[in-house]
Design a protein around this motif. Structure first.
Motif, mmCIF file in Angstrom:
data_model
loop_
_atom_site.group_PDB
_atom_site.id
_atom_site.type_symbol
_atom_site.label_atom_id
_atom_site.label_comp_id
_atom_site.label_asym_id
_atom_site.label_seq_id
_atom_site.Cartn_x
_atom_site.Cartn_y
_atom_site.Cartn_z
ATOM 1 N N ASP A 104 0.866 -1.188 0.000
ATOM 2 C CA ASP A 104 0.000 0.000 0.000
ATOM 3 C C ASP A 104 0.897 1.231 0.000
ATOM 4 O O ASP A 104 2.115 1.111 -0.165
ATOM 5 C CB ASP A 104 -0.978 -0.011 1.183
ATOM 6 C CG ASP A 104 -0.269 -0.045 2.528
ATOM 7 O OD1 ASP A 104 0.915 0.351 2.602
ATOM 8 O OD2 ASP A 104 -0.889 -0.473 3.514
ATOM 9 N N GLU A 105 0.301 2.410 0.231
ATOM 10 C CA GLU A 105 1.096 3.642 0.117
ATOM 11 C C GLU A 105 2.218 3.706 1.155
ATOM 12 O O GLU A 105 3.211 4.389 0.947
ATOM 13 C CB GLU A 105 0.196 4.893 0.161
ATOM 14 C CG GLU A 105 -0.689 5.058 1.410
ATOM 15 C CD GLU A 105 -1.850 4.060 1.464
ATOM 16 O OE1 GLU A 105 -2.392 3.848 2.553
ATOM 17 O OE2 GLU A 105 -2.219 3.477 0.405
ATOM 18 N N SER A 106 2.098 2.918 2.256
ATOM 19 C CA SER A 106 3.152 3.003 3.269
ATOM 20 C C SER A 106 4.242 1.935 3.113
ATOM 21 O O SER A 106 5.177 1.890 3.908
ATOM 22 C CB SER A 106 2.543 2.956 4.674
ATOM 23 O OG SER A 106 2.113 1.659 4.987
ATOM 24 N N GLY A 107 4.129 1.060 2.101
ATOM 25 C CA GLY A 107 5.225 0.116 1.900
ATOM 26 C C GLY A 107 4.824 -1.072 1.054
ATOM 27 O O GLY A 107 3.630 -1.305 0.817
ATOM 28 N N HIS A 134 6.087 -4.507 4.940
ATOM 29 C CA HIS A 134 5.041 -4.769 5.939
ATOM 30 C C HIS A 134 5.365 -6.032 6.725
ATOM 31 O O HIS A 134 5.170 -6.094 7.938
ATOM 32 C CB HIS A 134 3.678 -4.930 5.262
ATOM 33 C CG HIS A 134 3.058 -3.630 4.862
ATOM 34 N ND1 HIS A 134 2.678 -2.683 5.775
ATOM 35 C CD2 HIS A 134 2.757 -3.125 3.650
ATOM 36 C CE1 HIS A 134 2.164 -1.640 5.138
ATOM 37 N NE2 HIS A 134 2.204 -1.889 3.841
#
Ligand code: CTP
Ligand code: CA
Length: 234
Positions: A159-162, A167
């Protein structure tokens, strides 16, 4: 692909495996569940039995028969799974958390069947968090200073964070387990499928290892890692 451990390499060892998906009741006839089939857990149990281990198999809802030869405990909810897991793990050399545990459960369970109403009021389901069983098992082990291996599973999308690997590495740290078996999921991959690809993440510094093949190949690779890192027996 790393091969399954040889016959007898887990003789005298006890491995507890959780499998399947928990179900959280809403009322006497309904529940919140998930699509876990239990196939990976059964494959792990078969591989551990083939390597000579005593296997304790804790089954939430599974869509395949439980592994013959394992000691079977059947559970339904995350809370029941928690109780069985924390108890059986205490006297196990390894704990493999392959079960898909519901993150939430309904805040209240109706004792009677929920009925439709004619006044236009639709029911709203309030959810509360379930305990993190894997995390608690790690804490229990650490408090007892037990030489026990704990293996978690995770299915991640990017997703946008990794990306999924990022994750997975974060989750490995957060959970405190020794290995995290990472599935990178698309919409229809993994659940219920017979073949799979996973990356085994190691908290103790080994490089991530990607294994693809049947669930039995993946189980063999995971068991081989357990054999390689289990402290020597008495
Ligand atoms: N797990 C657990 N208890 C829970 C949730 C998960 O023991 N309440 C275990 C699973 O059996 C699995 C591992 O933790 O081995 C990772 O599950 P996952 O759902 O990926 O982790 P979560 O911490 O719930 O993270 P997320 O918010 O991404 O779902
Ligand atoms: Ca979760």
């Amino acid at each position: 692909l790393s091969a399954a451990p040889a016959n007898g390499t887990l003789a005298g060892r006890t491995v507890t495996i959780t499998a399947g998906g928990t179900r959280e009741p809403l009322d006497p006839v309904r529940f919140l569940g998930n699509r876990s089939s239990g196939k990976q857990g059964v494959a792990l149990a078969q591989a551990a039995l083939a390597a000579g281990a005593t296997v304790r198999f804790i089954a939430a809802h599974i869509e395949v028969p439980p592994p013959p030869g394992a000691e079977l405990t059947v559970v339904e909810t995350a809370e029941e799974l928690r109780k069985a897991t924390l108890e059986l793990a205490q006297t196990s050399d390894a704990l493999i958390m392959a079960a898909a545990v519901a993150d939430f459960r309904p805040a209240s369970v109706s004792e009677t069947k929920v009925k439709k109403r004619d006044d236009g009021e639709e029911p709203v389901i309030t959810l509360i968090r379930n305990p993190d069983i894997l995390r608690e098992a790690v804490q229990q082990r650490d408090a007892a200073r037990a030489p026990q291996l704990i293996i978690g599973f995770a299915a991640e999308t990017g997703d946008e964070s990794g990306d999924p690997l990022a994750h997975g590495l974060q989750k490995l740290k957060r959970k405190g387990c020794d290995l995290l078996v990472l599935n990178t999921v698309g919409r229809s991959l993994v659940f219920g499928q017979d073949s799979t690809e996973v990356t085994i993440l190691d908290a103790h510094g080994a490089e991530p290892e990607t294994v693809s093949g049947s669930k039995s190949d993946v189980a063999g690779a995971i068991l081989a890692r357990i054999v390689a890192v289990l402290p020597a027996g008495d």
